[in-house]
Design a protein around this motif. Structure first.
Motif, short mmCIF file in Angstrom:
data_model
loop_
_atom_site.label_atom_id
_atom_site.label_comp_id
_atom_site.label_asym_id
_atom_site.label_seq_id
_atom_site.Cartn_x
_atom_site.Cartn_y
_atom_site.Cartn_z
N ASN A 68 0.84 -1.19 0.00
CA ASN A 68 0.00 0.00 0.00
C ASN A 68 0.88 1.24 0.00
O ASN A 68 1.38 1.68 1.03
CB ASN A 68 -0.92 -0.01 1.22
CG ASN A 68 -2.03 1.01 1.10
OD1 ASN A 68 -1.77 2.17 0.79
ND2 ASN A 68 -3.26 0.57 1.33
N ARG A 69 1.03 1.82 -1.18
CA ARG A 69 1.95 2.95 -1.35
C ARG A 69 1.54 4.16 -0.52
O ARG A 69 2.37 4.86 0.05
CB ARG A 69 1.98 3.32 -2.84
CG ARG A 69 2.98 4.39 -3.16
CD ARG A 69 2.78 4.92 -4.56
NE ARG A 69 3.33 3.98 -5.54
CZ ARG A 69 3.49 4.28 -6.83
NH1 ARG A 69 3.13 5.48 -7.29
NH2 ARG A 69 3.99 3.41 -7.67
N PHE A 70 0.23 4.40 -0.46
CA PHE A 70 -0.27 5.52 0.34
C PHE A 70 0.13 5.36 1.81
O PHE A 70 0.67 6.29 2.43
CB PHE A 70 -1.79 5.61 0.20
CG PHE A 70 -2.46 6.44 1.26
CD1 PHE A 70 -2.48 7.83 1.18
CD2 PHE A 70 -3.06 5.84 2.37
CE1 PHE A 70 -3.09 8.59 2.17
CE2 PHE A 70 -3.67 6.59 3.37
CZ PHE A 70 -3.68 7.97 3.27
N LEU A 71 -0.11 4.18 2.34
CA LEU A 71 0.25 3.94 3.74
C LEU A 71 1.75 4.10 3.95
O LEU A 71 2.19 4.70 4.93
CB LEU A 71 -0.17 2.53 4.17
CG LEU A 71 -1.55 2.35 4.77
CD1 LEU A 71 -1.77 0.89 5.11
CD2 LEU A 71 -1.69 3.21 6.04
N HIS A 72 2.53 3.54 3.04
CA HIS A 72 3.97 3.56 3.19
C HIS A 72 4.50 4.99 3.16
O HIS A 72 5.34 5.38 3.98
CB HIS A 72 4.61 2.71 2.08
CG HIS A 72 6.07 2.49 2.27
ND1 HIS A 72 6.96 2.38 1.23
CD2 HIS A 72 6.81 2.35 3.40
CE1 HIS A 72 8.17 2.18 1.69
NE2 HIS A 72 8.12 2.16 3.01
N ARG A 73 3.97 5.78 2.23
CA ARG A 73 4.46 7.16 2.11
C ARG A 73 4.02 8.03 3.27
O ARG A 73 4.73 8.94 3.68
CB ARG A 73 3.93 7.77 0.81
CG ARG A 73 4.60 7.20 -0.40
CD ARG A 73 4.23 8.01 -1.61
NE ARG A 73 4.96 7.53 -2.77
CZ ARG A 73 4.67 7.83 -4.02
NH1 ARG A 73 3.66 8.66 -4.27
NH2 ARG A 73 5.38 7.37 -5.01
N THR A 74 2.84 7.75 3.77
CA THR A 74 2.27 8.65 4.78
C THR A 74 2.60 8.21 6.20
O THR A 74 2.80 9.03 7.08
CB THR A 74 0.73 8.71 4.61
OG1 THR A 74 0.41 8.79 3.23
CG2 THR A 74 0.16 9.90 5.35
N TYR A 75 2.68 6.91 6.38
CA TYR A 75 2.86 6.39 7.76
C TYR A 75 4.11 5.53 7.95
O TYR A 75 4.40 5.12 9.06
CB TYR A 75 1.62 5.60 8.17
CG TYR A 75 0.37 6.43 8.22
CD1 TYR A 75 0.03 7.14 9.36
CD2 TYR A 75 -0.47 6.55 7.11
CE1 TYR A 75 -1.11 7.92 9.41
CE2 TYR A 75 -1.60 7.34 7.14
CZ TYR A 75 -1.92 8.02 8.29
OH TYR A 75 -3.04 8.79 8.34
N GLY A 86 0.30 -2.11 8.54
CA GLY A 86 -0.81 -2.87 7.98
C GLY A 86 -0.93 -2.82 6.48
O GLY A 86 -1.94 -3.25 5.92
N GLY A 87 0.10 -2.35 5.80
CA GLY A 87 0.04 -2.18 4.35
C GLY A 87 0.69 -3.31 3.56
O GLY A 87 0.87 -3.19 2.35
N ASP A 88 1.05 -4.40 4.23
CA ASP A 88 1.63 -5.54 3.52
C ASP A 88 0.50 -6.43 3.01
O ASP A 88 -0.54 -6.57 3.65
CB ASP A 88 2.52 -6.36 4.46
CG ASP A 88 3.61 -5.51 5.11
OD1 ASP A 88 3.80 -4.35 4.68
OD2 ASP A 88 4.26 -6.01 6.04
N ILE A 89 0.73 -7.06 1.86
CA ILE A 89 -0.28 -7.96 1.26
C ILE A 89 0.42 -9.28 0.90
O ILE A 89 1.52 -9.25 0.35
CB ILE A 89 -0.89 -7.32 0.00
CG1 ILE A 89 -1.61 -6.01 0.33
CG2 ILE A 89 -1.84 -8.31 -0.72
CD1 ILE A 89 -2.93 -6.18 1.05
N PRO A 90 -0.22 -10.41 1.19
CA PRO A 90 0.39 -11.70 0.85
C PRO A 90 0.45 -11.94 -0.66
O PRO A 90 -0.30 -11.32 -1.43
CB PRO A 90 -0.57 -12.71 1.49
CG PRO A 90 -1.34 -11.96 2.51
CD PRO A 90 -1.46 -10.57 1.98
#
Lengths: 458, 458, 458
Positions: C303-310, C315-319
């Motif tokens: 989740n690029r948004f989560l990674h950049r912002t937080y 919780g932005g990892d996906i299997p």
């Protein structure tokens, strides 16, 4: 009657029991197995309990290996000359000491029920169980042919290589014995270029078939002839165990064949050759009517330690993800609607049931879904299989249960487990008002007895 | 009230019944379907029972094909000019003779309940059933609009190509009929370069939209304009059926477009073009607010025999393994958190539920998991879906049931089955003390009625 | 006693209850967790209810994000300097307003039971719940060490980077506190070349270990030394979170290492390096006896948004689909039968259970199947796991439950859920006559308590 494996809900259990009762006594149809026909040909008493029940059963030896007990301690012959436990009683004790490892596995079910139903021995596995079994094995009613009769086996298919001289089957025929033991044409050892010693075996194939296997055409002729011979020994099907389900015509197959005769070829060439040969075998089936069985997806000899120390076929294969949708397309394009073709497809990869196997078998008339195979021939897995494939493929595009076992004495319990799981699944459909009781009973009769006979042309 | 599909355990069944009762009478919201709007536009009596219930239903014709009965014997039109059975009564008899094939399938459930609930015909399917249905079809209360009212349909979405002139929807509007029948923008036939005749269709797209589709920009303009027109016909969503879920911006898309206008392009270029177009459609959604539906994973026309003899869309598609985690990433990177974006993703590959679909929908606000699609729109599969996705995505990141059907008369039973399966799943959560009865009831109301209306902007 | 999660069928429920009762009071063994040891080192009162229960729990923040509520509104710190809600009471209210989103998820179960069992607060989550929790948090019996005692934790493993100076663990030791809190060696941040800042961290690794990490050999030395230090802090295992399970010796690993020190390397080189390092860590395990834990399959920062912002780990990892059969082969070839090796393998991809994980663990003595991990640590998923792996691997090739949680207060309920699910599964085996009650009780004791202690060498 025992409620083994029936759902706990009283209403569903009662229905399952009623359904099961109607098929419990049906003869066993075993169209796909690994029993050594020599057992029935020779009809000598079984050796000791360990040699009968433990040493040849990979399900048992691999579980003990997983906890650090090597197969040699259970009597499995080593190819490296290392020491092997030969004291049958000690083998049994090692096994009994680790019996708890099998809780929740089908092995526990199979062995406990075999002891109870075949040998009349109840209760837990202990050191003493050995003596109890031993005392039975000397009796005439525990010799193989007597058990065959007692097991109510209608037909038993064994599996032979094209290189087999059929002497064991000959003996069965000569004896005029009434049991119906047929062979199955299993050519993997002369098809798998990666299998050490392939050129030698191809040479022997030429010899046994009186063909010149120095050319690819001669090789195909040899296979055709052996299939004719196998048919004389009752074969109604061939069986093909490949790492993938890939089928496809290769233009340069004759060149690959020549290279492989001269020396090792690449893994990729081996795959191309196998894929091409499945197409050739399909064509042979059109002519001679043998049902084609394909069980793909095992990485053979994954366990290097096992392979080096004990050789092939000792439980060291591991499944891999298997594609059917694209892999089978060339064969289905060519013969998927040909009434002469019949293809039974097995899997080690249950994560293809609803996505690939059920949709394929649910539209191509030549294709049937084989029963859950190795690792999946257990109650939970059998249940999941029905739950997954039935909604798309129904019951009548499946091929009936196969035991696929070397363990002669476990044949009845394996079929019984399958009947119980199917009865339980159908009972749920009745309890949920999705089938009438009559429909369920008729279906169970069909999938237990009529369908395998029809699909495998028995 | 019938206990169809409710769990057998008495306590759980009682809860399921109580929950179901509260939603059984709710209006049907059908945001994704394939019904021909002409049926409701013309409102003429349905033709014979075979043409109504058998011939157009691929679930039925593919099952019979799997047992060797070609679709032509069930009245399906051949594109090769070959003979087709036209005697409706004989079609019905062929079907009735093979009724047992459908045991355990949703088709059996759907048809039996449709006959009972819509036509008042109980009991097994026999030859006589034909006459019973026929006697109903001439009555005014069995004409399409009357049934629409009886079915308590609140909104019904049909699916049209951008090339459709909307005459059938026009007729519905002109009539001033009160039913709410809306269209869905389904552009696959002008997006799939592999689909024979694509250049012609693109030319017609230009004509119908009054755009110059000889350039890629003009093509995009044409699509935008058609979407505006579709919105006038009530469309709240677009629908995209692709072989994979791949999305991605292609720098050379205009060049691929030009090459495709001049002749065949490679399968890879087709895939790149489709992936790019999903991104374009996502951008259009930001502007015009259409909900984007993606149902990937079908290998179209896998069955070559069916495709050659009967053409497209006759049950010959087969699913393939589908990746979402990487395939959707470009779209989710760009618009996964954009409040203007709404993406409903379906699957034919249930082996992605816990690994990909639930984790993705459980974090990206723009994404919802669509109801189990083709092959998976059946009781066992619907149950597995809830069991798998709920623990990660909850109920509120799913989009509600869609029937996706051409079979108008089966719409009520399909929604009813979904409501019963959901009630049963929720009942188990209550019985296991994981939800209160009030929470379960509120949830069932939401997923049956409120949620699809919200997700699809109805 | 509550019947939470027990099957509804009265007979099975009674058995489940009887089995569960025997393990309900056993101490908690937590060999794999993410609790900050500083909590127990400092033993100060927990801050407000939101900071304790909501803000640090990705399961909660990602679900709210999926419905459009960004983590910042729940107090999660932004790395971009953007606004963050700091009013704990408002955070709680936002959460309470959206409580229905969690129906059917384990989060609901965990939080409700934590409130009831730990804080004595019954009923639904409302605004007032905040005040009730707050009133507890000031009491001495709600300070971390008091709770640790109340939770009946026998051993708790935390997870530290090799760069951690162990000051928090030092404080625990200095205090002479009786709780057993051990560390786990988690070197991902110095192994993952793709992780921004890797060269700096490798330099710090050299510093903290007093090794010259400018060479690959020095780097290996540094890791070996840190492992020795970790063992002094009680570590019995290492933990490796990789995007795939790939293991393999790379001849040019030293050259990749040098290039990575000088600047970015390709994703492929990163994968080769990680694969090689798993082999190196396996070799280190042979020497120092640390159990090796591998949890592969997460696409980090999907989740690029989560990674950049937080940032990371919010919780932005996906299997993604994960292969084990081929990926682990080099390690299993080398050390799969080495008694000094112990490898616990987790998965995010349940569609490998019967095909790969159970067959592998069911034959290689060094390999154990880890408990269902992230997204799969929930009742339905735990049940499916036992149903799938047991028939091939039994119970004794699994490694026991791990909570893998940062949420200290939820540790008891997570272990309780696992015990209840296992009791229910075993109860079904008893009800279906597949195990005796005694066997089931003995098995449940083993998998709850004895087995994790043995597997993790505790």
């Amino acid at each position: 009657m025992s409620d083994l494996l029936f759902p706990a809900d009283p209403q569903t259990r009662a229905i399952a029991r009623e359904l099961y009762t109607q098929v419990a006594g049906l003869p066993i149809v075993s169209p796909h197995g690994r029993v050594d026909p020599g057992i029935l040909a020779d009809d000598v008493p079984f050796p000791d309990p360990a040699a009968l029940l433990i040493t040849p059963d990979h399900y048992l030896t691999r579980m003990l290996l997983s906890q650090g007990i090597p197969p040699g301690e259970l009597g499995v012959r080593r190819i490296d000359g290392g020491p092997v436990q030969t004291d049958a009683r000690r083998i049994w004790r090692t096994f009994a000491d680790n019996w708890k490892l099998f809780r929740g596995t089908p092995s526990k079910l199979w062995l406990e029920r075999t002891l109870r139903d075949v040998f009349g021995i109840d209760g837990p596995i202990t050191y003493d169980t050995y003596d109890l079994i031993e005392s039975r094995l000397v009796l005439p009613e525990f010799r193989p042919r007597a058990l065959y009769r007692r097991f109510n086996i209608e037909v038993l298919a064994t599996t032979e290589s094209p290189l087999d001289n059929m002497s064991r089957h000959d003996k069965l025929d000569e004896d005029g014995w009434i049991g119906r033991v047929i062979t199955t044409f299993r050519p993997d050892d002369v098809v798998d270029l990666d299998w050490l010693g392939w050129p030698d075996r191809v040479w022997r194939l030429g010899e046994i078939s009186n063909c010149d296997t120095s050319t690819f055409d001669g090789y195909l002729d040899a296979l055709r002839r052996r299939r004719r011979v196998f048919k004389k020994y009752g074969a109604t099907s061939s069986d093909h165990g490949h790492p993938t389900a890939q089928v496809g015509v290769a233009d340069d197959v004759a060149a690959i064949y020549q290279r492989a005769l001269r020396g090792p070829v690449s893994m990729q060439e081996g795959e191309i050759f196998r894929a091409h040969m499945l197409m050739e075998f399909a064509r042979m089936s059109l002519d001679d009517g043998l049902v084609m069985q394909l069980h793909p997806g095992a990485v053979r000899n994954h366990n290097r330690f096992l392979h080096r120390t004990y050789g092939r076929d000792v439980g060291g294969d591991i499944p891999q993800a298997t594609d059917y949708t694209w892999a089978l397309k060339p064969l289905l394009d060519a013969y998927g609607h040909d009434p002469r073709m019949r293809l039974v497809v097995y899997t080690l990869d249950e994560y293809t049931y609803t996505r690939e196997l059920a949709p394929l078998a649910g539209v191509y008339p030549s294709m049937f879904i084989g029963a859950p195979w190795w690792f999946l021939d257990a109650p939970e897995a059998l249940r999941r299989w029905r739950e997954a494939v039935t909604e798309t493929a129904g019951f009548y595009n499946t091929a009936g249960f196969v035991d696929d076992t070397r363990a002669f004495c476990s044949i009845p319990v394996r079929h019984d487990v399958s009947r119980r799981v199917d009865a339980s699944f159908l009972a749920r459909l009745v309890a949920e008002h999705r089938l009438t009781l009559d429909e369920a009973a008729d279906t169970l009769m069909d999938i237990t007895y009529s369908l395998p006979k029809k699909v495998f042309k028995l």
